[in-house]
Design an enzyme around this catalytic site. Structure first.
Site, mmCIF file in Angstrom:
data_model
loop_
_atom_site.group_PDB
_atom_site.id
_atom_site.type_symbol
_atom_site.label_atom_id
_atom_site.label_comp_id
_atom_site.label_asym_id
_atom_site.label_seq_id
_atom_site.Cartn_x
_atom_site.Cartn_y
_atom_site.Cartn_z
ATOM 1 N N SER A 164 6.827 50.710 -2.335
ATOM 2 C CA SER A 164 6.991 50.375 -0.924
ATOM 3 C C SER A 164 5.836 49.469 -0.495
ATOM 4 O O SER A 164 5.635 48.414 -1.082
ATOM 5 C CB SER A 164 7.073 51.643 -0.070
ATOM 6 O OG SER A 164 7.414 51.321 1.265
ATOM 7 N N THR A 165 5.036 49.882 0.493
ATOM 8 C CA THR A 165 3.961 49.036 1.012
ATOM 9 C C THR A 165 3.003 48.618 -0.109
ATOM 10 O O THR A 165 2.456 49.461 -0.807
ATOM 11 C CB THR A 165 3.174 49.778 2.104
ATOM 12 O OG1 THR A 165 4.080 50.237 3.091
ATOM 13 C CG2 THR A 165 2.141 48.864 2.744
ATOM 14 N N HIS A 190 11.172 48.802 -1.138
ATOM 15 C CA HIS A 190 11.623 48.885 0.247
ATOM 16 C C HIS A 190 11.544 47.520 0.911
ATOM 17 O O HIS A 190 10.461 47.024 1.196
ATOM 18 C CB HIS A 190 10.775 49.893 1.030
ATOM 19 C CG HIS A 190 10.938 51.304 0.553
ATOM 20 N ND1 HIS A 190 9.992 52.276 0.767
ATOM 21 C CD2 HIS A 190 11.948 51.910 -0.125
ATOM 22 C CE1 HIS A 190 10.398 53.416 0.244
ATOM 23 N NE2 HIS A 190 11.575 53.219 -0.311
ATOM 24 N N MET A 283 3.847 54.165 1.346
ATOM 25 C CA MET A 283 3.672 55.250 2.300
ATOM 26 C C MET A 283 4.817 56.254 2.167
ATOM 27 O O MET A 283 5.936 55.891 1.849
ATOM 28 C CB MET A 283 3.632 54.690 3.734
ATOM 29 C CG MET A 283 3.558 55.740 4.829
ATOM 30 S SD MET A 283 2.066 56.755 4.735
ATOM 31 C CE MET A 283 0.851 55.624 5.407
ATOM 32 N N ASP A 286 9.068 58.984 -0.650
ATOM 33 C CA ASP A 286 10.299 58.542 -1.301
ATOM 34 C C ASP A 286 10.043 58.300 -2.783
ATOM 35 O O ASP A 286 9.133 57.559 -3.156
ATOM 36 C CB ASP A 286 10.818 57.258 -0.642
ATOM 37 C CG ASP A 286 12.167 56.831 -1.203
ATOM 38 O OD1 ASP A 286 12.944 57.706 -1.610
ATOM 39 O OD2 ASP A 286 12.444 55.614 -1.220
#
Length: 343
Positions: A164-165, A190, A283, A286
């Site tokens: 993600s991030t 993401h 973050m 998931d």
């Protein structure tokens, strides 16, 4: 739950109307304080030194100097979390390459609820960015950057990666460290629609492997990387003696679509011990439960370590629940994948 200290935000955008609207709306959140606004990078530079913001929101298309050039000059001298706010798709990826940690696309104000949805997304990403680590996260390890197969079984194995991030850079680091002769790789990063396709094209142009945005029914094959499309859940499935991906528009899982948990769950069910799972910076949680399912079916699992993660959330949760066989700095993960597959 309120934060102990409000997050100081500096807004950089050349549109007076947009700056004022953005400042007004995000200031409604009790955890955020807009400490200033700037019309161009030169004003932003002076305000960064004066106001010491925790997070910067940055437009790309601006007078005097565009946001990407500003990022390239800013990050080596004054690294801080930057969220790009732009309507130009391709420039967003350039900004992420230059050091931005997140991005939000400017709203379509003619669409009902467009501004409200944009503000909500931006507030969430400001809070995530405030926890991000920027600057030098490299270890002293020198990857071998192999260019040959080294005896890897490319036919029966599957590699699944979630991030993600900070993941766009992290995934590039892993993929660019792998040779062309690798088992199929399937990835969830993401990202919204359009950006996943642009990101896949960028990886395809900079790595030895073939990379594409996945389409429903795409076959997995050695040397191919499939990126889950934005707003679609992607699952691994069997077809005859081989594998394909199923991409379907569904609700969010673990807060995301695509979701790493959805991908990892399917890999655990379909490939089991013939798979390798990798969870990278991001973050939330998931992918943590999905990685644990993969490990329980016999898969080998790798997690990115805290020091090299932009946000040590997803890999931390995975590690804490026992889903990670080996935790490593980002620049050692490609070599570890090769080492395991070459045994």
């Amino acid at each position: 739950m309120r934060l102990k200290q409000r997050i100081k935000v500096l807004i950089v955008d050349d549109s007076l109307v947009f700056r004022e609207s953005l400042s007004r709306e995000i200031s409604k959140d009790p955890d955020i304080e807009v400490v200033g606004t700037a019309t161009d990078p030169y004003m932003a530079r002076d305000l960064i030194i004066k106001l010491k913001p925790d997070v910067l929101t940055l437009d790309v298309e601006m007078p005097k100097m565009n946001g990407i050039e500003f990022l390239k000059k800013l990050m080596p001298q004054y690294p801080l979390p930057v969220i790009v706010v732009s309507s130009v798709s391709k420039n967003v990826l350039d900004a992420l390459d230059a050091g931005a940690v997140e991005f939000v696309t400017k709203p379509n104000v003619t669409r009902p609820g467009g501004m409200a949805s944009f503000v909500n997304e931006l507030i969430i990403k400001i809070k995530i960015a405030s926890t991000a680590k920027v600057g030098n996260r490299k270890s002293d390890y020198t990857p071998s950057r192999p260019v040959t197969n080294q005896g890897i079984d490319t036919m029966s194995k599957i590699i699944a990666i979630g991030a993600s991030t900070g993941g766009t850079d992290a995934i590039h680091t892993v993929i660019s460290g792998l040779p062309r002769d690798m088992p199929p790789i399937i990835i969830v990063q993401h990202m919204p629609p359009v950006f996943t396709k642009l990101y896949a094209e960028r990886l395809n142009n900079t790595c030895e492997l073939e990379v594409k945005e996945a389409e429903d029914g795409d076959a997995l094959r050695p040397g191919r990387v499939l990126i889950a499309p934005g707003n679609f859940q992607m699952r691994l499935a069997k077809r005859g003696t081989g594998y394909i991906v199923k991409c379907t528009q569904e609700e969010k899982v673990s807060g995301h679509c695509p979701s790493v948990d959805v991908l990892f769950d399917s890999v655990a069910a379909v490939a089991g011990k013939q798979s390798v799972g990798v969870i990278l910076t991001g973050m939330g949680r998931d992918g943590a439960n999905g990685l644990l399912k993969m490990k329980k079916t016999g898969a080998y699992t790798i997690g990115q370590d805290e020091k090299s993660s932009v946000v040590y959330g997803m890999p931390m949760v995975a590690y804490n629940i026992g889903a990670v066989d080996k935790q490593l700095p980002l620049d050692r993960i490609a070599d570890e994948i090769i080492r395991y597959l070459s045994k």
